[in-house]
Design a protein around this motif. Structure first.
Motif, short mmCIF file in Angstrom:
data_model
loop_
_atom_site.label_atom_id
_atom_site.label_comp_id
_atom_site.label_asym_id
_atom_site.label_seq_id
_atom_site.Cartn_x
_atom_site.Cartn_y
_atom_site.Cartn_z
N CYS A 1 -10.59 -22.83 21.64
CA CYS A 1 -10.79 -21.37 21.15
C CYS A 1 -11.75 -20.79 21.93
O CYS A 1 -12.70 -21.05 22.35
CB CYS A 1 -11.43 -21.94 19.76
N PHE B 1 -13.23 -18.26 21.44
CA PHE B 1 -14.45 -17.43 20.64
C PHE B 1 -15.39 -18.52 20.65
O PHE B 1 -16.69 -18.27 20.56
CB PHE B 1 -14.04 -16.97 19.34
N CYS B 2 -15.00 -19.73 20.23
CA CYS B 2 -16.15 -20.80 20.05
C CYS B 2 -16.59 -21.46 21.40
O CYS B 2 -17.43 -22.13 21.62
CB CYS B 2 -15.59 -22.02 19.14
N GLN C 1 -11.19 -26.61 19.02
CA GLN C 1 -11.47 -26.64 17.49
C GLN C 1 -10.08 -26.66 16.99
O GLN C 1 -9.00 -26.63 17.68
CB GLN C 1 -12.15 -25.28 17.13
N CYS D 1 -8.45 -20.06 14.60
CA CYS D 1 -9.19 -21.08 14.87
C CYS D 1 -9.81 -21.28 13.37
O CYS D 1 -10.24 -20.46 12.57
CB CYS D 1 -10.38 -20.75 15.64
N CYS E 1 -14.03 -20.55 13.42
CA CYS E 1 -14.48 -19.08 13.40
C CYS E 1 -13.41 -18.14 12.52
O CYS E 1 -13.77 -16.89 12.50
CB CYS E 1 -14.95 -18.77 14.59
ZN LIG Z 1 -13.16 -20.64 16.77
#
Ligand SMILES: [Zn+2]
Length: 92
Positions: free
Chosen positions: A11, A13-14, A18, A71, A74
């Protein structure tokens, strides 16, 4: 091809791996105008436009599919480059 509806992948963003849910979408990433499109626009619409006068070729035997990966952690989704497959299925 068969694809699991949920699987673990990176992911952005993370910034870690994930669990992601797979969603099929109609349109992929919008890439905007390319250099060739701007060149085409400059040629105008009168007379022989050189290589742009060519008749486009036939359809490819397969279509590109666009898949969105959401995801679970998030709830944000990201896209990846579309790829050509004849058949696309989501498996449990
Ligand atoms: Zn994420």
């Amino acid at each position: 091809m068969k694809m699991p509806a949920k699987f673990t992948t990176y992911c952005p963003f993370c910034r870690s791996h994930q669990v992601h849910e797979v969603e099929k979408v109609k349109k992929g990433k919008t890439t905007g105008l390319h250099w060739i499109d701007r060149q085409k626009a400059r040629r105008g619409h009168v007379g022989n436009r050189g290589k742009f006068s060519k008749v486009p070729g036939g359809d490819k035997p397969t279509k590109k599919i666009n898949v969105r990966y959401r995801c679970v952690t998030c709830k944000k989704a990201h896209l990846r480059k579309g790829y050509r497959v004849a058949k696309f299925e989501l498996t449990e």
